[in-house]
Design a protein around this motif. Sequence first.
Motif, PDB file in Angstrom:
ATOM      1  N   THR A   4      51.398 -41.182  31.363  1.00  0.00           N
ATOM      2  CA  THR A   4      52.154 -42.382  31.004  1.00  0.00           C
ATOM      3  C   THR A   4      51.277 -43.404  30.300  1.00  0.00           C
ATOM      4  O   THR A   4      51.681 -44.013  29.290  1.00  0.00           O
ATOM      5  N   LEU A   8      51.610 -45.078  26.466  1.00  0.00           N
ATOM      6  CA  LEU A   8      51.706 -46.516  26.214  1.00  0.00           C
ATOM      7  C   LEU A   8      50.593 -46.997  25.285  1.00  0.00           C
ATOM      8  O   LEU A   8      50.802 -47.883  24.450  1.00  0.00           O
ATOM      9  N   VAL A  24      55.203 -52.503  23.221  1.00  0.00           N
ATOM     10  CA  VAL A  24      54.728 -52.402  24.609  1.00  0.00           C
ATOM     11  C   VAL A  24      54.572 -53.788  25.207  1.00  0.00           C
ATOM     12  O   VAL A  24      55.013 -54.051  26.337  1.00  0.00           O
ATOM     13  N   ASN A  27      57.714 -55.355  26.277  1.00  0.00           N
ATOM     14  CA  ASN A  27      58.415 -54.600  27.322  1.00  0.00           C
ATOM     15  C   ASN A  27      59.645 -53.889  26.768  1.00  0.00           C
ATOM     16  O   ASN A  27      60.667 -53.752  27.452  1.00  0.00           O
ATOM     17  N   ILE A  29      59.341 -50.726  25.681  1.00  0.00           N
ATOM     18  CA  ILE A  29      59.124 -49.312  26.003  1.00  0.00           C
ATOM     19  C   ILE A  29      59.173 -49.177  27.519  1.00  0.00           C
ATOM     20  O   ILE A  29      58.348 -49.757  28.229  1.00  0.00           O
ATOM     21  N   ARG A  30      60.134 -48.420  28.021  1.00  0.00           N
ATOM     22  CA  ARG A  30      60.312 -48.298  29.464  1.00  0.00           C
ATOM     23  C   ARG A  30      60.584 -46.842  29.858  1.00  0.00           C
ATOM     24  O   ARG A  30      60.922 -46.005  29.022  1.00  0.00           O
ATOM     25  N   ASN A  31      60.441 -46.579  31.149  1.00  0.00           N
ATOM     26  CA  ASN A  31      60.785 -45.272  31.745  1.00  0.00           C
ATOM     27  C   ASN A  31      60.065 -44.114  31.064  1.00  0.00           C
ATOM     28  O   ASN A  31      60.681 -43.083  30.743  1.00  0.00           O
ATOM     29  N   PHE A  41      61.064 -41.489  26.775  1.00  0.00           N
ATOM     30  CA  PHE A  41      61.015 -42.894  27.179  1.00  0.00           C
ATOM     31  C   PHE A  41      62.241 -43.614  26.632  1.00  0.00           C
ATOM     32  O   PHE A  41      62.973 -43.080  25.792  1.00  0.00           O
ATOM     33  N   THR A  42      62.451 -44.818  27.123  1.00  0.00           N
ATOM     34  CA  THR A  42      63.573 -45.638  26.684  1.00  0.00           C
ATOM     35  C   THR A  42      63.056 -46.749  25.780  1.00  0.00           C
ATOM     36  O   THR A  42      62.093 -47.438  26.120  1.00  0.00           O
ATOM     37  N   VAL A  44      64.108 -50.239  24.305  1.00  0.00           N
ATOM     38  CA  VAL A  44      65.077 -51.304  24.553  1.00  0.00           C
ATOM     39  C   VAL A  44      65.003 -52.311  23.411  1.00  0.00           C
ATOM     40  O   VAL A  44      64.078 -53.124  23.333  1.00  0.00           O
ATOM     41  N   GLU A  80      69.086 -54.962  24.988  1.00  0.00           N
ATOM     42  CA  GLU A  80      69.314 -56.125  25.847  1.00  0.00           C
ATOM     43  C   GLU A  80      69.232 -57.358  24.953  1.00  0.00           C
ATOM     44  O   GLU A  80      68.161 -57.754  24.520  1.00  0.00           O
TER      45      GLU A  80
END
Length: 353
Positions: A4, A8, A24, A27, A29-31, A41-42, A44, A80
């Motif tokens: 992980t 990142l 990054v 925030n 880039i998630r999961n 990855f997600t 957002v 979001e």
Amino acid sequence: MVDTQSVLEVLKPVQDPELQKSLVELNMIRNVKVEGGEVSFTLVLTTPSCPLREFIVEDCEKAVKTLSGVEKVSVEVTAETPAQKSLPDRTSVDKVKNIIAISSGKGGVGKSTVAVNVAIALAQAGSKVGLLDADIYGPNAPTMLGLLDAPINVTKSPTGDILEPLFNHGIKMVSMGFLIDPDQPVMWRGPMLNGIIRQFLYQVNWGELDYLIVDMPPGTGDAQLTLAQAVPLAGAVIVTTPQTVSLQDARRGLKMFEQLGTNILGIVENMSYFIPPDMGDRTYDIFGSGGGEKASTELQVPLLGCIPIEMSVREGGDNGIPITVAHPNSESAKALVKISQQIAAKVSVMALA
């Protein structure tokens, strides 16, 4: 070894093109998951209408594939939408993240057509959208949305009557047109106009909205003053045609919003050229050309897009099925979708600045 943290690290240099910051660090880039040679990855985004979505995904995939051993990259894209910052002297509308005024210096330039179709385009992309028809003297949005004869419900609450917005083509909407007879003129002075706009803002059950599009009346009068001084606006869009008379009035409208401290998101040039229905490869500059681009340069505000004249635009407005719904592959619909993307991108940048 791919893990992980290494994913990142290679994604840190990838930036959001609008915000000019690392995905990054933002925030976005998630999961992150690593399973053998597959990385997922997600991503957002700050709006479902992001105009650079494909480019951002491509940049992310290229960055991760530089890691030794990575065979497949899967990116799930969500969004979001950030909310505009509150202001101490303005009252926000509960659960509404961004309020955008669509205005014009004069009537007859297609402002309501732009407002309705921009709202629908944002909703088609996945946003929660409302349309407030603040053109009190000429409420045309109910006709354009096929809601002219629809009944409107009013519920009681401890704070007074609450209007339930009507819903069609993916958006919620309120209008003076629901409260008066079709042929009834609205002969109101400033205080009454001020009151009904505030009612439409604060006494409507809007629910959660990413964007509330406000279709303003033409000109620089009480309605514009009321809106700009009541709520923290995400920004204003000025609609014009290429001809000189329209551009002169558009400048006045733009300057008014600037004096009220409202961000100018840009200019939309409507009726840029005519496309004959039987000769789609020909165009005619009925109202001149280049006016919007010239005004954009002189006033130092973005030109969000140019919309051609097509018969299907008028037909859609008259029939209650706007062009972005009835003919999504038309040149006008494509232009309106791109304009909605530009508006959404600029609103997100301002919210996160």
